[in-house]
Design a protein around this motif. Structure first.
Motif, PDB file in Angstrom:
ATOM      1  N   ARG A 258       0.838  -1.213   0.000  1.00  0.00           N
ATOM      2  CA  ARG A 258       0.000   0.000   0.000  1.00  0.00           C
ATOM      3  C   ARG A 258       0.868   1.256   0.000  1.00  0.00           C
ATOM      4  O   ARG A 258       0.573   2.232  -0.703  1.00  0.00           O
ATOM      5  CB  ARG A 258      -0.915  -0.026   1.215  1.00  0.00           C
ATOM      6  N   ARG A 259       1.948   1.234   0.749  1.00  0.00           N
ATOM      7  CA  ARG A 259       2.880   2.372   0.754  1.00  0.00           C
ATOM      8  C   ARG A 259       3.453   2.605  -0.633  1.00  0.00           C
ATOM      9  O   ARG A 259       3.499   3.755  -1.119  1.00  0.00           O
ATOM     10  CB  ARG A 259       4.011   2.090   1.748  1.00  0.00           C
ATOM     11  N   ASP A 260       3.885   1.544  -1.286  1.00  0.00           N
ATOM     12  CA  ASP A 260       4.454   1.676  -2.630  1.00  0.00           C
ATOM     13  C   ASP A 260       3.412   2.188  -3.618  1.00  0.00           C
ATOM     14  O   ASP A 260       3.731   2.979  -4.518  1.00  0.00           O
ATOM     15  CB  ASP A 260       5.008   0.331  -3.096  1.00  0.00           C
ATOM     16  N   GLU A 261       2.176   1.749  -3.459  1.00  0.00           N
ATOM     17  CA  GLU A 261       1.096   2.224  -4.324  1.00  0.00           C
ATOM     18  C   GLU A 261       0.890   3.726  -4.159  1.00  0.00           C
ATOM     19  O   GLU A 261       0.723   4.464  -5.138  1.00  0.00           O
ATOM     20  CB  GLU A 261      -0.192   1.475  -3.986  1.00  0.00           C
ATOM     21  N   ARG A 264       3.692   5.652  -5.873  1.00  0.00           N
ATOM     22  CA  ARG A 264       3.473   5.717  -7.327  1.00  0.00           C
ATOM     23  C   ARG A 264       2.375   6.716  -7.677  1.00  0.00           C
ATOM     24  O   ARG A 264       2.509   7.491  -8.638  1.00  0.00           O
ATOM     25  CB  ARG A 264       3.112   4.323  -7.860  1.00  0.00           C
ATOM     26  N   ASP A 265       1.305   6.729  -6.893  1.00  0.00           N
ATOM     27  CA  ASP A 265       0.213   7.681  -7.148  1.00  0.00           C
ATOM     28  C   ASP A 265       0.710   9.113  -6.996  1.00  0.00           C
ATOM     29  O   ASP A 265       0.346  10.004  -7.776  1.00  0.00           O
ATOM     30  CB  ASP A 265      -0.944   7.431  -6.181  1.00  0.00           C
ATOM     31  N   GLY A 266       1.535   9.334  -5.970  1.00  0.00           N
ATOM     32  CA  GLY A 266       2.058  10.678  -5.760  1.00  0.00           C
ATOM     33  C   GLY A 266       2.924  11.136  -6.914  1.00  0.00           C
ATOM     34  O   GLY A 266       2.854  12.300  -7.339  1.00  0.00           O
ATOM     35  N   SER A 276      -1.046  18.218  -6.263  1.00  0.00           N
ATOM     36  CA  SER A 276      -1.769  17.846  -5.050  1.00  0.00           C
ATOM     37  C   SER A 276      -1.444  16.442  -4.567  1.00  0.00           C
ATOM     38  O   SER A 276      -1.712  16.100  -3.419  1.00  0.00           O
ATOM     39  CB  SER A 276      -3.280  17.949  -5.262  1.00  0.00           C
ATOM     40  N   GLY A 277      -0.878  15.626  -5.445  1.00  0.00           N
ATOM     41  CA  GLY A 277      -0.670  14.223  -5.104  1.00  0.00           C
ATOM     42  C   GLY A 277       0.200  13.989  -3.886  1.00  0.00           C
ATOM     43  O   GLY A 277      -0.243  13.348  -2.938  1.00  0.00           O
TER      44      GLY A 277
END
Length: 400
Positions: A258-261, A264-266, A276-277
């Motif tokens: 979840r942290r890695d996800e 990546r989203d950021g 804003s990410g």
């Protein structure tokens, strides 16, 4: 007695089929008999309460159903382990026992010693396998952190597609009902009205994990300390960790994923120019860092009890011996237990504990500190009372 290749899987506080190496190894080596022993000595111990039995029954129900889907079943027998194993062995002469190691209390330690002696006397191999960050017979804590990390990042053990059942089973085993055994134990237990026992079993644990990692846990770092926000913002996985419906490794790796996800989203938000990410994910990443740190501390304290089992009975600092033992005040203790001390926050926590079986860690420390410092009660009896009250009672964490 005729030797066979039957493998006995002894379930203890590892009530799952995923990331369960003893189950996988048993399936590889021959037909298996899956056993859970409901020990009378555990039922009579001062740390056990009806809410533990209620939760345990739900865990065993799902485990039994999962084993049925794999071609096996769960045998639940009430009694002490050595007599139960001896009777089983006389009916089904198994060649090997598979189980996870357990860092429990003095009772479970003595039980395991007795099982080990019984196995040696009959030339039965007992394979105990590690299931968390605790290391047995640890010579030094040097390098413990890296060894913990290595174990937690290793690939989880995949569940076997099929676990062949040794059959036909003797009548006395085939006729046994896990539900009947648990219902009788519940009937004999002390009534306790608890309003908010969480759902038991691996499916409920996975659901809790998902909602925490994707919704409830965003403000974990800020909100885990307050009793007003902790019920929603904490993971609420501790009973599942205690009874092993999810492995600690599964939880840890899900948090890292979840942290890695989020990272990546950021980056995607930053690359798109929205700006804003990273701000949206910063709180999440801090919370996940705090949460994985708590998983680490969980094993740290269990390792302390593994290395120093006397912590269950004696003061951590022996200079305090004799300080409170002769000043016991039973009225103070009863008022503390019932949430009737007159201190509003203490009383609210104790009454909440009676109703839910759970408190966040800051309040656990607070009520224990109040008992020892303000009421001048020796810690042993309050510790046993809290053990009965906490659904997630874990000796290593608790007594440390």
């Amino acid at each position: 007695m005729t030797r066979t290749n039957v493998q006995l899987v002894w379930f203890k506080r590892d009530l799952r089929i995923d990331d369960h190496r003893p189950l996988m190894e048993a399936a590889r080596n021959g037909p298996a008999l899956c056993l859970f022993v409901l020990e009378d000595s555990w039922l009579m111990s001062p740390e056990v309460d009806r809410l533990h039995l209620t939760f345990l029954k739900g865990c065993l129900k799902e485990l039994h159903e999962n084993l049925l889907s794999m071609g096996n079943r769960l045998v639940v027998i009430r009694g002490e382990c050595v007599p139960v194993l001896n009777r089983l062995w006389q009916s089904v002469p198994f060649a090997r026992i598979w189980s996870h190691t357990e860092t429990g209390n003095h009772r479970s330690y003595r039980r395991d010693q007795a099982v080990g002696e019984w196995c040696r006397s009959r030339n039965i191999e007992w394979k105990e396998l590690r299931q968390n960050g605790v290391i047995r017979r640890l010579g030094s804590r040097d390098g413990w952190n890296s060894r913990w990390e290595k174990f937690m990042r290793a690939s989880p053990v995949r569940k076997p597609v099929r676990v062949p059942l040794r059959g036909p089973l003797p009548d006395w085993i085939a006729a046994s009902s896990w539900e009947g055994v648990m219902d009788q134990a519940l009937k004999e237990s002390r009534p306790r009205p608890v309003e908010d026992i969480p759902k038991a079993g691996s499916s409920a644990a996975l659901e809790n994990l998902h909602t925490f990692l994707h919704a409830r846990g965003r403000s974990y770092t800020r909100e885990m300390s307050s009793p007003l926000t902790a019920f929603e913002s904490c993971s609420r996985l501790s009973p599942h960790i205690t009874w092993g419906t999810l492995s600690l490794r599964t939880i840890y790796q899900a948090a890292l994923a979840r942290r890695d996800e989020l990272i990546r989203d950021g980056r995607r938000h930053a690359d798109s120019g929205s700006g804003s990410g990273p701000d949206l994910t910063k709180e999440w990443r801090q919370s996940l860092r705090s949460f994985t740190g708590r998983l680490h501390w969980h094993c740290h304290f269990m390792q302390k009890l593994e290395d120093e089992p006397e912590l269950e009975f004696f003061n951590l600092c022996r200079a305090y011996d004799g300080m409170r033992e002769n000043d016991w005040n039973h009225e103070y203790f009863q008022r503390w237990c019932e949430g009737m001390t007159g201190y509003p926050l203490v009383d609210a926590c104790m009454r909440c504990l009676h109703q839910t079986g759970w408190l966040n860690f800051r309040m656990r420390a607070m009520v224990m500190s109040f008992a020892s410092n303000h009421l001048w009660l020796h810690w042993r009896e309050p510790a046993l009372f809290l053990g009965r009250m906490f659904l997630d009672f874990e000796p290593g964490v608790h007594f440390s």
